[in-house]
Design a protein around this motif. Structure first.
Motif, short mmCIF file in Angstrom:
data_model
loop_
_atom_site.label_atom_id
_atom_site.label_comp_id
_atom_site.label_asym_id
_atom_site.label_seq_id
_atom_site.Cartn_x
_atom_site.Cartn_y
_atom_site.Cartn_z
N ALA A 179 0.73 -1.28 -0.04
CA ALA A 179 -0.01 0.12 -0.16
C ALA A 179 0.83 1.30 0.11
N ASP A 180 2.03 1.21 0.77
CA ASP A 180 2.86 2.39 0.73
C ASP A 180 3.46 2.70 -0.47
N LEU A 181 3.99 1.39 -1.12
CA LEU A 181 4.53 1.79 -2.42
C LEU A 181 3.69 2.39 -3.37
N GLN A 182 2.42 1.87 -3.42
CA GLN A 182 1.36 2.15 -4.48
C GLN A 182 1.15 3.82 -4.20
N LYS A 183 0.72 4.23 -2.92
CA LYS A 183 0.78 5.69 -2.50
C LYS A 183 1.93 6.25 -3.33
N PHE A 184 3.11 5.82 -3.01
CA PHE A 184 4.31 6.63 -3.71
C PHE A 184 4.32 6.76 -5.26
N ILE A 185 3.55 5.52 -5.52
CA ILE A 185 3.81 5.58 -7.39
C ILE A 185 2.76 6.70 -7.86
N ALA B 168 11.87 12.13 -4.11
CA ALA B 168 11.48 10.86 -3.54
C ALA B 168 11.65 10.76 -2.22
N LYS B 169 12.79 10.98 -1.65
CA LYS B 169 12.85 11.10 -0.24
C LYS B 169 11.83 12.13 0.45
N VAL B 170 11.83 13.23 0.01
CA VAL B 170 10.83 14.30 0.62
C VAL B 170 9.43 13.56 0.57
N LEU B 171 8.99 13.16 -0.37
CA LEU B 171 7.57 12.53 -0.49
C LEU B 171 7.56 11.57 0.50
N ILE B 172 8.43 10.50 0.60
CA ILE B 172 8.20 9.43 1.50
C ILE B 172 8.31 9.81 2.89
N GLU B 173 9.32 10.87 3.32
CA GLU B 173 9.01 11.45 4.36
C GLU B 173 7.78 12.12 4.80
N LYS B 174 7.34 13.03 3.90
CA LYS B 174 6.17 13.94 4.12
C LYS B 174 4.75 12.93 4.26
N LEU B 175 4.79 11.76 3.42
CA LEU B 175 3.69 11.03 3.70
C LEU B 175 3.98 9.63 4.67
N LYS B 176 5.04 9.85 5.15
CA LYS B 176 5.43 8.82 6.59
C LYS B 176 5.18 7.58 6.00
N LEU B 177 5.77 7.02 4.69
CA LEU B 177 5.63 5.80 4.08
C LEU B 177 6.98 5.04 4.71
N ASN B 178 6.72 3.60 4.68
CA ASN B 178 7.82 2.70 5.12
C ASN B 178 8.38 2.23 4.01
#
Length: 77
Positions: free
Chosen positions: A10-16, A46-56
C-alpha cells in the motif's frame, strides 16, 4: 516450479500515485524507477515525498544505476 507473483504494498502504491514515474520496473522488494534525466533532484524529491507521507520505504541508488538514470524505492523490512 512455482512462479512468485510480485505484489505492491500500500505504501509503495501511494508513492507511485504521487511521484508518477514514467518508467518503473517491479522488483521483489520494491520498484526501480528508470529514465530519469536529473537523477539527484528526483532522488531528493522521492525522499521528501516518503518523509512527508510517512511511508515505510527507502531510496537506494548505486553508481551503476547512473548509466540508465535509475534508482530503487524499496519497502522497509
Amino acid at each position: 516450479m512455482k512462479i512468485k507473483e510480485k505484489t505492491i504494498s500500500a505504501d509503495l502504491q501511494k508513492f507511485i500515485d504521487k511521484f508518477e514515474p514514467t518508467k518503473y520496473k517491479t522488483l521483489g522488494r520494491g520498484i526501480e524507477i528508470r529514465g530519469i534525466n536529473d537523477i539527484h533532484r528526483s532522488i531528493s524529491m522521492a525522499k521528501v515525498l516518503i518523509e512527508k507521507l510517512k511511508l515505510n520505504l527507502t531510496v537506494n541508488h548505486t553508481a551503476e544505476m547512473v548509466g540508465y538514470g535509475g534508482f530503487e524505492v524499496n519497502n522497509v523490512v
